[in-house]
Design an enzyme around this catalytic site. Structure first.
Site, PDB file in Angstrom:
ATOM      1  N   CYS A   1       0.898  -0.946  -0.068  1.00 51.11           N
ATOM      2  CA  CYS A   1       0.075   0.076   0.063  1.00 51.11           C
ATOM      3  C   CYS A   1       1.020   1.363  -0.075  1.00 51.11           C
ATOM      4  O   CYS A   1       2.017   1.078   0.138  1.00 51.11           O
ATOM      5  CB  CYS A   1      -0.962   0.072   1.363  1.00 51.11           C
ATOM      6  SG  CYS A   1       0.114   0.012   2.770  1.00 51.11           S
TER       7      CYS A   1
ATOM      8  N   CYS B   1       3.235   1.493   2.945  1.00 55.67           N
ATOM      9  CA  CYS B   1       4.610   0.697   2.840  1.00 55.67           C
ATOM     10  C   CYS B   1       5.634   1.513   1.706  1.00 55.67           C
ATOM     11  O   CYS B   1       6.533   1.330   2.334  1.00 55.67           O
ATOM     12  CB  CYS B   1       4.094  -0.725   2.271  1.00 55.67           C
ATOM     13  SG  CYS B   1       2.865  -1.570   2.788  1.00 55.67           S
TER      14      CYS B   1
ATOM     15  N   ASP C   1       8.265 -31.583  -3.489  1.00 62.60           N
ATOM     16  CA  ASP C   1       9.509 -31.632  -2.305  1.00 62.60           C
ATOM     17  C   ASP C   1       8.906 -31.481  -1.184  1.00 62.60           C
ATOM     18  O   ASP C   1       7.747 -31.128  -0.932  1.00 62.60           O
ATOM     19  CB  ASP C   1      10.349 -30.417  -3.009  1.00 62.60           C
ATOM     20  CG  ASP C   1      11.500 -29.982  -1.906  1.00 62.60           C
ATOM     21  OD1 ASP C   1      12.118 -31.080  -1.727  1.00 62.60           O
ATOM     22  OD2 ASP C   1      11.770 -29.108  -1.244  1.00 62.60           O
TER      23      ASP C   1
ATOM     24  N   ASP D   1      11.427 -25.908  -3.844  1.00 66.27           N
ATOM     25  CA  ASP D   1      11.721 -24.512  -3.519  1.00 66.27           C
ATOM     26  C   ASP D   1      13.220 -24.292  -3.376  1.00 66.27           C
ATOM     27  O   ASP D   1      13.781 -23.184  -3.511  1.00 66.27           O
ATOM     28  CB  ASP D   1      11.117 -24.025  -1.998  1.00 66.27           C
ATOM     29  CG  ASP D   1      11.919 -24.909  -1.057  1.00 66.27           C
ATOM     30  OD1 ASP D   1      12.080 -26.160  -1.162  1.00 66.27           O
ATOM     31  OD2 ASP D   1      12.282 -24.367   0.122  1.00 66.27           O
TER      32      ASP D   1
ATOM     33  N   ASP E   1      16.238 -28.402  -5.655  1.00 71.32           N
ATOM     34  CA  ASP E   1      15.062 -28.527  -6.695  1.00 71.32           C
ATOM     35  C   ASP E   1      15.246 -27.918  -8.074  1.00 71.32           C
ATOM     36  O   ASP E   1      14.489 -28.160  -8.622  1.00 71.32           O
ATOM     37  CB  ASP E   1      14.000 -28.133  -6.002  1.00 71.32           C
ATOM     38  CG  ASP E   1      13.497 -28.953  -4.809  1.00 71.32           C
ATOM     39  OD1 ASP E   1      13.909 -30.006  -4.535  1.00 71.32           O
ATOM     40  OD2 ASP E   1      13.301 -28.359  -3.682  1.00 71.32           O
TER      41      ASP E   1
END
Lengths: 65, 737
Positions: free
Chosen positions: B43, B46, B444, B626, B630
């Site tokens: 927003c 931020c 995973d 992740d 991987d």
């Protein structure tokens, strides 16, 4: 017919001016961060636009969609 | 007890990336610039927080946020060290990472498309207005004037806005191929030439509006399509950065020197300090330390290593210096192998043919043939060349696929927007096409099915006595921020109150407290109760005056929605399996809880091999993962999804990224992919139906500019409206199953 002879080209010229204005705003990076621009307008502490035009242009066009 | 349980790259690693990716802007003197990705900016507040915080850092001259792309560009005066940008953002709660170099340059092609689109929009709206007057019966003088005016507007438009198509058509023809842009280019230029001819002859029908609005519609499709194409990016560079820059060797006389990786020979003795990565595959000769093996196993919990253990290149030494003996040259190291797998997987990726390309390959010859046959047919029945040409061009106009050009990108843009609102980023439109085709999902474990945060295994924590071991442990643990402490504190509803001054934390070992004259220790089993042998599965023990009271075991907490997501995927007829680099016991426990077939202790190469095996069985695989380990599997699967918490390399290798914790993103993405594939098919059918209706009219020679305009606009409009159905929220419920 005599009116149309200059009125119609005039209309075309006017819309061409709008086209040029749009192309300028596009090149200026004004559409790069629509979400941010909508928020920035609320904050009052800056009375002038940020100087970083080159920065803005750099961020341009990276939204994946 | 020093466990960095966060799967995401550490702050230090990300800060090093920043130094790597910052650059000197052209002509800006002694300043540097870097671009950071800050995904949690939501927003205006931020935005302000990030900008003001960064601007206040010493040396920073400017910080500018782009809220749409969730990025911030920072400029600072050139100095030895970049300002602590990432650290500072982390402190105020905005985790950031450096944007890859490839991201940084301006997308010139998109700008060019937007300019062409603007020009075509201007021209087609003006010419359309003039054409309305002609269609509704202007007198011949006015008609001639309007045709001339239209021609003047159309000429620069056809020259400028059409370039995208001419160039692509030309390069296709040069290579002896044909693509959809060939009939488009021929159609537009011939239509324009025919209209100029008609205007010069004071004819009734000029098709300037058709030529220009054709460009307009096609450019909309082309621009959307471009936005849905991921710029080529590669995770290979990311892996290469895990390589140590050089190796420190110990010469036989004991002196040390740094040499290039390529000069390391098997047998050489190497020194790896704490915080450095192992340069080549090597065996520990002396020293005991902890290592981050996440590159190999995906597990970020440190693994204790000691003399005799083999370490692969890229493993991070965490605790103490190690002396290693090189086993293989760097060209044969584990990391080099990973890089090769990554390259192979990424080059295989490029082979997928998108549905629009497949459709175009079928459709383009049909267009050419229809126009050519019309020309020949009319000449054969004795029409004049002018009439035959006019009719053939009319066929070209009507078969030009403006609705077809919109059919795919429109749906994909709407689908990507819908997914984005649900917290799923689609990097490339074709990944939605590939996602629709899957029949197997491979997960995973750590960081994907689980969040990498420990959870205490303890029977019935609700009904326990006030002074039980758990209550004591929880009382002590509640004053520590360590992940295991938090897990213990979270498991006990009524902890014993422990005064803060009675408690001390021994870094790396645990907590010590004096309660009623007794010394309680909570921490490493070997430290808490040194005289008692313990089960290696126990991570933390509680002792009173060195006598063990209790031992604590943990398991990784499941990611939210994991069980539901897997049930949902199975319910949709997909095979689901688990493929992890973790120990068999941990994987078996989780697989049992979720009811999945599993493979444990899989190296990155094993993962890729498993995916290839599945492919050979004719399966189409979605990989969800992740970790660093991987990455190659993510790149070699048909399509892949990674959580936002994934390693940089994992995120680069994946096609889709989900930002929220819940795994429900995966069935949702699949559901929307299936739905959008349906809509794309419908769109193809709709636009072809329009052509099928209009083509006979054109072949027969009855096509007027008005009919061409109506057919073109309405078919495009219908395709757009059909695509927008995907954005309607009620479809979420309607499209289950």
């Amino acid at each position: 017919m005599a009116d149309a002879l200059f009125l119609v080209p005039l209309a075309v010229v006017l819309s061409a001016a709008a086209l040029i204005a749009f192309l300028w705003s596009l090149a200026d990076g004004q559409y790069d961060d629509l979400a941010g621009a909508a928020e920035r307008v609320i904050h009052e502490d800056r009375e002038h636009p940020l100087p970083g035009r080159s920065l803005r242009n750099d961020i341009a066009g990276q939204d994946g969609g | 007890m020093s466990l960095p349980l966060d799967q995401a790259p550490s702050i230090a690693e990300r800060a090093r990336d920043l130094a790597f990716f910052s650059h000197r802007p052209a002509g800006a003197g002694a300043s540097r610039r870097a671009e950071l990705v800050v995904p949690s900016m939501q927003c205006g507040a931020c935005l302000r927080r990030v900008e003001t915080t960064l601007s206040a850092l010493p040396g920073v001259t400017q910080a500018r946020v782009n809220l749409s792309t969730k990025r911030v560009i920072v400029e600072w005066r050139d100095a030895d060290h970049p300002p602590a940008l990432i650290e500072t953002l982390d402190e105020i709660g905005f985790p950031a990472h450096a944007a890859e170099l490839g991201d940084q340059h301006h997308d010139a092609e998109l700008s060019a498309l937007m300019r062409a689109l603007a020009v075509a929009a201007f021209a087609s709206s003006n010419i359309m207005l003039l054409s309305f007057a002609v269609w509704f019966g202007a007198d011949p003088q006015t008609r001639q004037y309007f045709h001339l005016l239209s021609g003047l507007i159309a000429l620069p438009t056809v020259l400028y806005a059409g370039q995208v198509f001419y160039r692509s058509a030309w390069s296709a023809l040069k290579h002896g191929r044909t693509n959809m842009d060939v009939p488009i280019s021929i159609g537009v230029t011939l239509t324009f030439a025919l209209s100029v001819w008609e205007t010069m002859q004071h004819g009734r029908h000029a098709y300037f509006d058709a030529a220009v609005s054709l460009l307009f519609f096609l450019l909309i499709g082309r621009t959307l399509d471009h936005m849905m194409r991921a710029r080529a990016r590669s995770a290979v560079a990311g892996i290469a950065r895990l390589a140590a820059p050089c190796a420190t060797v110990i010469a036989p006389n004991g002196s040390r020197r740094d040499i290039a990786l390529s000069e390391v020979m098997p047998g050489m003795l190497l020194i790896v300090a704490a915080g450095q990565r192992v340069p080549v595959d090597a065996r520990i000769v002396s020293g005991t330390s902890e290592a981050d093996c996440s590159l190999v196993s995906g597990e970020s919990a440190p693994v204790p290593v000691s003399t005799g253990a083999e370490l692969q290149a890229g493993i991070l030494n965490l605790a103490a210096p190690l002396t290693l003996q090189a086993l293989r040259p760097s060209s044969q190291s584990f990391l080099a192998e990973m890089t090769r797998m990554m390259e192979a997987a990424e080059s295989g990726r490029g082979l997928y043919r998108r549905i629009a390309d497949r459709a175009a390959a079928l459709y383009a010859p049909v267009v050419h043939a229809a126009a050519a046959l019309t020309l020949v047919g009319w000449l054969a029945i004795g029409a004049s060349l002018h009439q035959a040409l006019t009719t053939a061009i009319a066929v070209l106009i009507i078969t030009c696929p403006c609705a077809l050009g919109l059919a795919v990108p429109m749906v994909q843009v709407v689908a990507a927007g819908r997914l984005f609102r649900k917290g799923i980023l689609v990097k490339d439109g074709s990944s939605l096409e590939r996602l629709r085709e899957i029949d197997t999902v491979v997960f995973d474990k750590t960081g994907t099915l689980t969040v990498g945060v420990p959870e205490l295994l303890w029977p019935n924590p609700e009904n326990l006595e006030e002074n039980s071991a758990l209550a004591v442990a929880a009382g002590m643990a509640s004053q520590s921020g360590h992940p295991y402490s938090r897990a213990i504190a979270a498991a006990c509803p009524q902890p014993l109150a422990v005064r803060a001054e009675a408690l001390s934390e021994q870094a790396g070992y645990g907590l010590e407290a004096r309660i009623d004259g007794a010394v309680f220790r909570l921490g490493r089993p070997g430290w808490a109760a040194p005289l008692h042998a313990v089960d290696p599965q126990v991570s933390v023990a509680l002792s009173r005056d060195d006598k063990p009271l209790a031992s604590f075991r943990f398991r990784d907490r499941l990611r939210g929605g994991a069980a539901d997501a897997i049930a949902d995927l199975k319910g949709r007829g997909l095979a689901v399996e688990l493929l992890s680099g973790d120990r068999a016991s941990a994987v078996a426990d989780l697989a049992g809880r979720l009811g999945l077939p599993y493979r444990a202790e899989a190296t990155p190469a094993d993962k890729v091999r498993r995916l290839e095996e599945l492919k050979r069985q004719g399966r189409t695989v979605l990989m969800v993962g992740d970790g660093l380990n991987d990455a190659a599997a993510l790149a070699s699967a048909n399509v892949s999804i990674a959580p936002a918490s994934a390693s940089d390399i994992g995120r680069t290798a994946a096609d889709l990224i989900f930002l929220h914790e819940s795994l429900s993103a995966i069935p949702l993405a699949h559901r929307i992919a299936v739905k959008s594939a349906d809509l794309i098919r419908q769109n193809f059918a709709l636009s072809l139906a329009y052509n099928a209706m209009a083509v006979p009219v054109a072949v027969a020679g009855f096509l007027t500019p008005l009919m061409a305009a109506v057919a073109m606009s309405s078919s495009s409009l219908i395709v757009v409206l059909n695509a927008l159905r995907l954005a309607a929220p009620r479809h979420e419920e309607a499209s289950h199953g």
